[in-house]
Design an enzyme around this catalytic site. Structure first.
Site, mmCIF file in Angstrom:
data_model
loop_
_atom_site.group_PDB
_atom_site.id
_atom_site.type_symbol
_atom_site.label_atom_id
_atom_site.label_comp_id
_atom_site.label_asym_id
_atom_site.label_seq_id
_atom_site.Cartn_x
_atom_site.Cartn_y
_atom_site.Cartn_z
ATOM 1 N N LYS A 50 36.560 49.012 40.123
ATOM 2 C CA LYS A 50 37.132 47.941 39.292
ATOM 3 C C LYS A 50 37.309 46.658 40.115
ATOM 4 O O LYS A 50 36.921 45.573 39.684
ATOM 5 C CB LYS A 50 38.486 48.385 38.707
ATOM 6 C CG LYS A 50 39.014 47.406 37.668
ATOM 7 C CD LYS A 50 40.406 47.741 37.212
ATOM 8 C CE LYS A 50 41.388 47.093 38.136
ATOM 9 N NZ LYS A 50 42.792 47.283 37.774
ATOM 10 N N ASP A 67 40.045 47.941 33.001
ATOM 11 C CA ASP A 67 41.452 48.185 33.315
ATOM 12 C C ASP A 67 42.113 48.786 32.080
ATOM 13 O O ASP A 67 41.432 49.161 31.117
ATOM 14 C CB ASP A 67 42.143 46.886 33.777
ATOM 15 C CG ASP A 67 42.453 45.961 32.604
ATOM 16 O OD1 ASP A 67 41.882 46.157 31.504
ATOM 17 O OD2 ASP A 67 43.275 45.043 32.766
#
Ligand code: SF4
Length: 222
Positions: free
Chosen positions: A134, A152
């Site tokens: 991420k 997320d």
């Protein structure tokens, strides 16, 4: 929610391939200011800010980074002080011991393997200590080279509500989104979902009656 209702809702809004473009366009209109909230002035600062943002809010990170970036101007500076000093300087972002370890390891690798520069490729970014996929996706996208879609908690929730994925695992969600979202939109897509998730499609109480994409959403309550 009963299965028959879900099926009915999916039929009402149509296939996801037909909805993705209008969803992006309308979210862009609704949130023209949707962009990364972390403040940074160069690629190293960006990487540090994203690493510090794990398990805390962007607001919290933005309170810490002005003094931090004033003191630590290049990768070598993070290694020039005792770890305890860096720990104190990032204390307010939480998990300061682990983050200090990751920052020092990352700076060491930047110096030794990348001439002190932040690499642009996700495969290289994820080799840096403490940099997960991420973080790598966010950094690559902000540096103008998105190679994936950062997932997320907001991106996960909204993608599921919008019927873009049924997966729970972020890696699998990312794969579903990469098949669906046009490549030129990979960088801004997460920001649109994040801002929509913060302002409208709130986790516990989605404001469907104020939502610009409610007619395109199978989970709409209106
Ligand atoms: S219609 Fe409701 S559930 Fe769907 S995206 Fe909008 S706020 Fe979220």
């Amino acid at each position: 929610m009963p299965r028959s209702y879900v099926k009915e809702a999916r039929k009402r809004v149509g296939p996801k391939r037909a909805r993705i473009r209008p969803v992006i366009e309308r979210l862009q209109e609704a949130h023209p200011d949707a962009k990364i909230a972390l403040r940074s002035g160069d690629p190293v600062q960006l990487l540090v800010a994203v690493m510090l943002s794990a398990q805390t809010t962007d607001v919290n990170v933005n309170k810490v980074t002005p003094a931090l970036f004033e003191k630590y101007r290049k990768p070598e500076d993070y290694l020039a002080v005792p770890p305890e000093e860096l720990e104190r300087d990032i204390y307010a972002t939480g998990f300061f011991r682990q983050k200090t370890k990751s920052l020092r390891g990352t700076m060491k690798m930047l110096i030794e393997e990348f001439d002190g520069e932040v690499p642009r490729r996700v495969e290289e970014l994820v080799r840096l200590p403490g940099v997960a996929r991420k973080t790598a996706n966010v950094v690559a996208a902000e540096l103008g080279k998105p190679q994936g879609i950062a997932v997320d908690t907001h991106v996960r929730r909204l993608s599921q509500r919008l019927g873009f994925t049924r997966r729970e695992d972020p890696v699998k969600i990312e794969r579903d989104l990469m098949r669906l979202v046009p490549r030129p939109d990979w960088g801004r897509f997460p920001h649109l979902l994040i801002w929509h998730g913060r302002r409208v499609c709130i986790a516990r109480r989605p404001l469907c009656e104020d939502c610009a994409i409610s007619d395109l959403c199978p989970s709409s309550r209106v």
